[in-house]
Design a protein around this motif. Structure first.
Motif, PDB file in Angstrom:
ATOM      1  N   THR A   7      33.353 -22.893 108.947  1.00 35.68           N
ATOM      2  CA  THR A   7      32.747 -24.150 109.379  1.00 35.68           C
ATOM      3  C   THR A   7      31.306 -24.201 108.875  1.00 35.68           C
ATOM      4  N   ALA A   8      30.706 -25.367 108.968  1.00 31.17           N
ATOM      5  CA  ALA A   8      29.297 -25.507 108.585  1.00 31.17           C
ATOM      6  C   ALA A   8      28.419 -24.612 109.447  1.00 31.17           C
ATOM      7  N   GLU A   9      28.765 -24.494 110.732  1.00 30.04           N
ATOM      8  CA  GLU A   9      27.996 -23.631 111.633  1.00 30.04           C
ATOM      9  C   GLU A   9      28.097 -22.170 111.210  1.00 30.04           C
ATOM     10  N   GLU A  10      29.286 -21.761 110.785  1.00 25.40           N
ATOM     11  CA  GLU A  10      29.459 -20.374 110.335  1.00 25.40           C
ATOM     12  C   GLU A  10      28.739 -20.129 109.016  1.00 25.40           C
ATOM     13  N   ARG A  11      28.774 -21.094 108.126  1.00 24.28           N
ATOM     14  CA  ARG A  11      28.082 -20.917 106.843  1.00 24.28           C
ATOM     15  C   ARG A  11      26.589 -20.707 107.055  1.00 24.28           C
ATOM     16  N   ALA A  12      26.051 -21.327 108.088  1.00 23.60           N
ATOM     17  CA  ALA A  12      24.624 -21.157 108.389  1.00 23.60           C
ATOM     18  C   ALA A  12      24.295 -19.733 108.797  1.00 23.60           C
ATOM     19  N   LEU A  13      25.303 -18.950 109.152  1.00 29.06           N
ATOM     20  CA  LEU A  13      25.101 -17.569 109.590  1.00 29.06           C
ATOM     21  C   LEU A  13      25.233 -16.562 108.441  1.00 29.06           C
ATOM     22  N   LEU A  14      25.559 -17.029 107.252  1.00 21.57           N
ATOM     23  CA  LEU A  14      25.715 -16.137 106.107  1.00 21.57           C
ATOM     24  C   LEU A  14      24.360 -15.640 105.603  1.00 21.57           C
ATOM     25  N   GLY A  68      38.359 -15.037  98.091  1.00 19.38           N
ATOM     26  CA  GLY A  68      37.801 -16.225  97.457  1.00 19.38           C
ATOM     27  C   GLY A  68      36.373 -15.961  97.003  1.00 19.38           C
ATOM     28  N   GLN A  69      35.846 -16.898  96.238  1.00 16.93           N
ATOM     29  CA  GLN A  69      34.477 -16.779  95.753  1.00 16.93           C
ATOM     30  C   GLN A  69      33.520 -16.604  96.917  1.00 16.93           C
ATOM     31  N   PRO A  70      32.579 -15.653  96.855  1.00 14.86           N
ATOM     32  CA  PRO A  70      31.635 -15.493  97.960  1.00 14.86           C
ATOM     33  C   PRO A  70      30.948 -16.813  98.294  1.00 14.86           C
ATOM     34  N   PRO A  71      31.034 -17.243  99.536  1.00 18.55           N
ATOM     35  CA  PRO A  71      30.455 -18.543  99.894  1.00 18.55           C
ATOM     36  C   PRO A  71      28.933 -18.489  99.928  1.00 18.55           C
ATOM     37  N   SER A  72      28.327 -19.653  99.886  1.00 20.50           N
ATOM     38  CA  SER A  72      26.873 -19.776 100.012  1.00 20.50           C
ATOM     39  C   SER A  72      26.545 -20.288 101.402  1.00 20.50           C
ATOM     40  N   LYS A 128      37.800 -11.377 111.798  1.00 18.93           N
ATOM     41  CA  LYS A 128      37.166 -12.696 111.768  1.00 18.93           C
ATOM     42  C   LYS A 128      36.680 -13.002 110.352  1.00 18.93           C
ATOM     43  N   PRO A 129      37.107 -14.114 109.737  1.00 18.76           N
ATOM     44  CA  PRO A 129      36.709 -14.394 108.355  1.00 18.76           C
ATOM     45  C   PRO A 129      35.205 -14.406 108.128  1.00 18.76           C
ATOM     46  N   LEU A 130      34.424 -14.847 109.123  1.00 19.05           N
ATOM     47  CA  LEU A 130      32.973 -14.869 108.960  1.00 19.05           C
ATOM     48  C   LEU A 130      32.432 -13.475 108.653  1.00 19.05           C
ATOM     49  N   LEU A 131      32.957 -12.453 109.326  1.00 14.44           N
ATOM     50  CA  LEU A 131      32.514 -11.081 109.058  1.00 14.44           C
ATOM     51  C   LEU A 131      32.829 -10.691 107.614  1.00 14.44           C
ATOM     52  N   GLY A 132      34.046 -11.014 107.170  1.00 16.02           N
ATOM     53  CA  GLY A 132      34.415 -10.714 105.792  1.00 16.02           C
ATOM     54  C   GLY A 132      33.579 -11.470 104.783  1.00 16.02           C
ATOM     55  N   ALA A 133      33.230 -12.715 105.112  1.00 14.23           N
ATOM     56  CA  ALA A 133      32.422 -13.513 104.197  1.00 14.23           C
ATOM     57  C   ALA A 133      31.024 -12.943 104.050  1.00 14.23           C
ATOM     58  N   VAL A 134      30.438 -12.448 105.151  1.00 18.40           N
ATOM     59  CA  VAL A 134      29.124 -11.806 105.072  1.00 18.40           C
ATOM     60  C   VAL A 134      29.206 -10.584 104.161  1.00 18.40           C
ATOM     61  N   GLN A 174      28.809  -8.826  96.803  1.00 21.67           N
ATOM     62  CA  GLN A 174      29.057  -9.686  95.638  1.00 21.67           C
ATOM     63  C   GLN A 174      30.486  -9.488  95.134  1.00 21.67           C
ATOM     64  N   ALA A 175      31.425  -9.633  96.063  1.00 27.22           N
ATOM     65  CA  ALA A 175      32.844  -9.450  95.780  1.00 27.22           C
ATOM     66  C   ALA A 175      33.595 -10.713  96.166  1.00 27.22           C
ATOM     67  N   ASP A 176      34.749 -10.935  95.520  1.00 29.13           N
ATOM     68  CA  ASP A 176      35.531 -12.122  95.866  1.00 29.13           C
ATOM     69  C   ASP A 176      36.717 -11.787  96.757  1.00 29.13           C
ATOM     70  N   ALA A 177      36.783 -10.540  97.234  1.00 27.04           N
ATOM     71  CA  ALA A 177      37.777 -10.167  98.241  1.00 27.04           C
ATOM     72  C   ALA A 177      37.234  -8.974  99.012  1.00 27.04           C
TER      73      ALA A 177
END
Length: 309
Positions: A11-18, A302-306, A100-106, A112-115
């Motif tokens: 979510t947008a809220e989660e992206r703000a935590l990256l 997936g591509q590391p989010p911003s 939790k996907p947010l943890l994996g995204a961080v 700098q990995a896509d998985a």
């Protein structure tokens, strides 16, 4: 099984935590990073209650075989520091939070990995017993014990279930040590950090001196719901728990999608081994598959989010 691709969204809220670009640069320079609040109070409460259920004997499943160097506290071992490996496999409740996907995204941003896949998880309880020798974790870095892994981008998420400060024996980093060259990897790889004991301090200082570096110890003060990440080559350890309460946490070791088994010969002619090697499925080449979804589930793809703008 791996989760469908649409599961790995934020979510947008989660992206703000990256981590920001500046945070990623800090991690690359210092070898560690303290996140924003990734877990809700409800999620950390679930970890606390599920861990108590686990200690009382609750299991979703048990390991099919016992690996040779498994860390696994049982009540007969008494009031020592507790370590229980593979908690993400044995407890579905705990796994539901750890995946939790947010943890994996961080982790994906930092590495700098896509998985990102789970590599290992250890449930830890440090009792409020300052005199207990097992409460002190000697200096070490995780890569030494992952010699059978091909990646140099692996990292660990240290997840307390409550606020965690120096008095509780929080994790302490040796700043920038992930950029040091090792002195004798083979000697350390053959021994667990607990076996190193007092030698660990000597190894740390000799390694720093050989690298012309300073030993700068940074205790990481972690608010509830926040996570401390460190690079697989960052020296770290922890002191005794001086508080009146147990220190509860999980060390979640993470691997990038490119990590795979590799043979690593030791000086005596034998091969280094990891506990996975007797558990995971085999690849077409007959080697242990560190992408086995039963033991090494995907937590981000997936591509590391911003971060959100």
């Amino acid at each position: 099984m791996s989760a469908p691709a649409d599961v790995f969204t934020l979510t947008a809220e989660e992206r703000a935590l990256l981590p920001t670009d500046a945070d990623v640069a800090f991690y690359a320079e210092h070898g560690w990073y303290l996140s924003k609040k990734l877990f809700t109070d409800e999620e950390t409460a679930l970890l606390r209650s599920a861990s108590e259920d686990f200690y009382a004997g609750a299991r979703s499943r048990t390991l099919p075989v016992r690996p040779p160097r498994l860390a696994y506290w049982t009540p007969d071992k008494g009031d020592v520091q507790r370590h229980n490996d593979y908690v993400h496999y044995e407890s579905d409740e705990i796994a539901s939070v750890l995946r939790k996907p947010l943890l994996g995204a961080v982790a994906a941003r930092l590495a700098q990995a896509d998985a990102i896949r789970v590599f290992q998880s250890t449930l830890i309880l440090k009792p409020p017993s300052p005199q207990e020798p097992s409460n002190v974790v000697p200096w070490h870095f995780d890569r030494d014990y992952w010699a059978t892994s091909s990646s140099e981008r692996m990292l660990t998420a240290f997840i307390p279930f409550h606020p965690c400060d120096e008095r509780m024996g929080t994790i302490t980093m040796i700043d920038g040590s992930h950029r040091w060259q090792e002195l004798d990897r083979d000697a350390v790889t053959a021994r667990h950090f607990v076996e190193l004991g007092r030698d660990a301090e000597s190894v740390l200082h000799r390694t720093a001196e050989a690298n012309g570096a300073e030993v700068r110890k940074v205790p990481v003060v972690i608010p509830e719901g926040h996570v401390s990440f460190h690079h697989c080559r960052t020296y770290h350890g922890s002191g005794p728990n001086l508080s009146p309460d147990p220190r509860r946490a999980i060390s979640l070791h993470l691997q990038d999608g490119e990590n795979a088994y590799r043979a690593f010969p030791l000086a005596d002619g034998s091969l280094a081994a990891y506990n996975h090697d007797v558990l995971v499925r085999r690849t077409a080449e007959g080697t242990p598959d560190y992408a086995d979804p039963d033991f090494c589930p995907v937590v981000w793809e997936g591509q590391p989010p911003s971060p959100a703008a």
